[in-house]
Scaffold this motif. Sequence first.
Motif, PDB file in Angstrom:
ATOM      1  N   SER A 183      -1.647 -41.629 -18.257  1.00 42.29           N
ATOM      2  CA  SER A 183      -0.530 -41.358 -19.158  1.00 42.29           C
ATOM      3  C   SER A 183       0.673 -40.816 -18.397  1.00 42.29           C
ATOM      4  O   SER A 183       0.530 -40.109 -17.399  1.00 42.29           O
ATOM      5  CB  SER A 183      -0.959 -40.352 -20.228  1.00 42.29           C
ATOM      6  OG  SER A 183      -2.005 -40.874 -21.012  1.00 42.29           O
ATOM      7  N   ARG A 184       1.850 -41.142 -18.898  1.00 45.04           N
ATOM      8  CA  ARG A 184       3.071 -40.646 -18.259  1.00 45.04           C
ATOM      9  C   ARG A 184       3.819 -39.653 -19.146  1.00 45.04           C
ATOM     10  O   ARG A 184       4.390 -38.692 -18.664  1.00 45.04           O
ATOM     11  CB  ARG A 184       3.989 -41.831 -17.934  1.00 45.04           C
ATOM     12  CG  ARG A 184       3.448 -42.745 -16.825  1.00 45.04           C
ATOM     13  CD  ARG A 184       4.340 -43.954 -16.649  1.00 45.04           C
ATOM     14  NE  ARG A 184       4.350 -44.779 -17.856  1.00 45.04           N
ATOM     15  CZ  ARG A 184       5.131 -45.838 -18.032  1.00 45.04           C
ATOM     16  NH1 ARG A 184       5.972 -46.206 -17.076  1.00 45.04           N
ATOM     17  NH2 ARG A 184       5.072 -46.538 -19.147  1.00 45.04           N
ATOM     18  N   SER A 185       3.809 -39.902 -20.453  1.00 45.74           N
ATOM     19  CA  SER A 185       4.528 -39.035 -21.388  1.00 45.74           C
ATOM     20  C   SER A 185       3.577 -38.650 -22.519  1.00 45.74           C
ATOM     21  O   SER A 185       3.111 -39.514 -23.264  1.00 45.74           O
ATOM     22  CB  SER A 185       5.748 -39.766 -21.950  1.00 45.74           C
ATOM     23  OG  SER A 185       6.495 -38.919 -22.805  1.00 45.74           O
ATOM     24  N   LEU A 245      -1.233 -30.719 -16.906  1.00 45.93           N
ATOM     25  CA  LEU A 245      -0.663 -32.065 -16.911  1.00 45.93           C
ATOM     26  C   LEU A 245       0.760 -32.070 -16.349  1.00 45.93           C
ATOM     27  O   LEU A 245       1.171 -33.009 -15.667  1.00 45.93           O
ATOM     28  CB  LEU A 245      -0.675 -32.628 -18.336  1.00 45.93           C
ATOM     29  CG  LEU A 245      -2.065 -32.914 -18.910  1.00 45.93           C
ATOM     30  CD1 LEU A 245      -1.978 -33.227 -20.404  1.00 45.93           C
ATOM     31  CD2 LEU A 245      -2.739 -34.066 -18.168  1.00 45.93           C
ATOM     32  N   LYS A 288       3.345 -35.154 -15.070  1.00 41.03           N
ATOM     33  CA  LYS A 288       3.511 -35.819 -16.361  1.00 41.03           C
ATOM     34  C   LYS A 288       4.672 -35.190 -17.139  1.00 41.03           C
ATOM     35  O   LYS A 288       5.003 -34.024 -16.958  1.00 41.03           O
ATOM     36  CB  LYS A 288       2.243 -35.690 -17.208  1.00 41.03           C
ATOM     37  CG  LYS A 288       0.944 -35.971 -16.472  1.00 41.03           C
ATOM     38  CD  LYS A 288       0.772 -37.428 -16.152  1.00 41.03           C
ATOM     39  CE  LYS A 288      -0.593 -37.697 -15.528  1.00 41.03           C
ATOM     40  NZ  LYS A 288      -0.766 -39.129 -15.206  1.00 41.03           N
TER      41      LYS A 288
END
Length: 321
Positions: free
Chosen positions: A10-12, A36, A41
């Motif tokens: 995941s990035r966002s 995170l 992130k």
Amino acid sequence: MKILESLKESRSLLLLTHVRPDGDAIGSALALGRALTLMGKHVRLYNESPIPAIFRFLPGIEQIVSDPGNLSAYDTAVVLDCSDLSRVGSLADEVGRIPTLLNIDHHMTNTGFGCHRLVDSSASSTGELVYRLLTDLDADIDEGMAYAIYTAIFTDTGSFLFQNTTPEAYFICGRMVEMGVDSYKVAQTLFATYSLGRLKLLNMVLDTIEISGNGKLSVMYLTQEMLRETETSVDDINGLVNYAKHIEDVQVAVLIQESRPLSGDSPKPHYHVSLRSNGPVDVGTIAAAYGGGGHPGAAAFTSFTSLKDIKKEVLRISDAL
């Protein structure tokens, strides 16, 4: 574990917990959110309800905001300490449309929502599960994260008094103390420091106690007028139900709390009903029957009937005890 893969990819991410957040919800979100963020992130921590002032001592608490931003900007939503997606509040349906939905929880009544789940009802708290995740992610737990994890476990085990206090809970909290947590500070802040207004409120609430005919259930109530008269707030309600739990022979204690109207609703009040078990009774199952949820030892539900009717219904529960 697919949930680990999702977190790494995941990035966002939007991290959110249940309305009226407790220490477990808040601590779990802070710890995972910090980890995170350190992984590079983009993370936002969201809660629909105001954060109780009692948790202001936690590092990073200001990171939890009441505006989730543009929900379409997130590739992942991480829902913490919620037995059902609806527990996040009014944005539940929109959150459910975020491409990847992760469910991290320890409630026995969890409905199994989400793409991937880490649900373990044998865990003391969601904070315990977050610690496992951070370990598996090889995250470096700093002092702020340690305070968050310790607070999550400490509060959900009732300062290690509840039956859900596991050996793992003691072990993790010991590790967090080694990492810099001042356990005395946490205990004093959360359970041993009261304002004069809180003591006056306690006196009023204790004055409302009623005991069921068989002596196995106690019920008391709290109104908005009591809060105004004692110049207290919802922050001062935490733990009041436990006083009724300690009455001799009582197996279930109930606190009926009048709440302010929900956003967008009519002025009609509603009531938050907290239940605590002092024995073999599973109050989580009782709460679930009324549309709520929780643990065998602590649970809650919301009712839109009158205070008189709720008291009558609650006292009827004692017939099965």
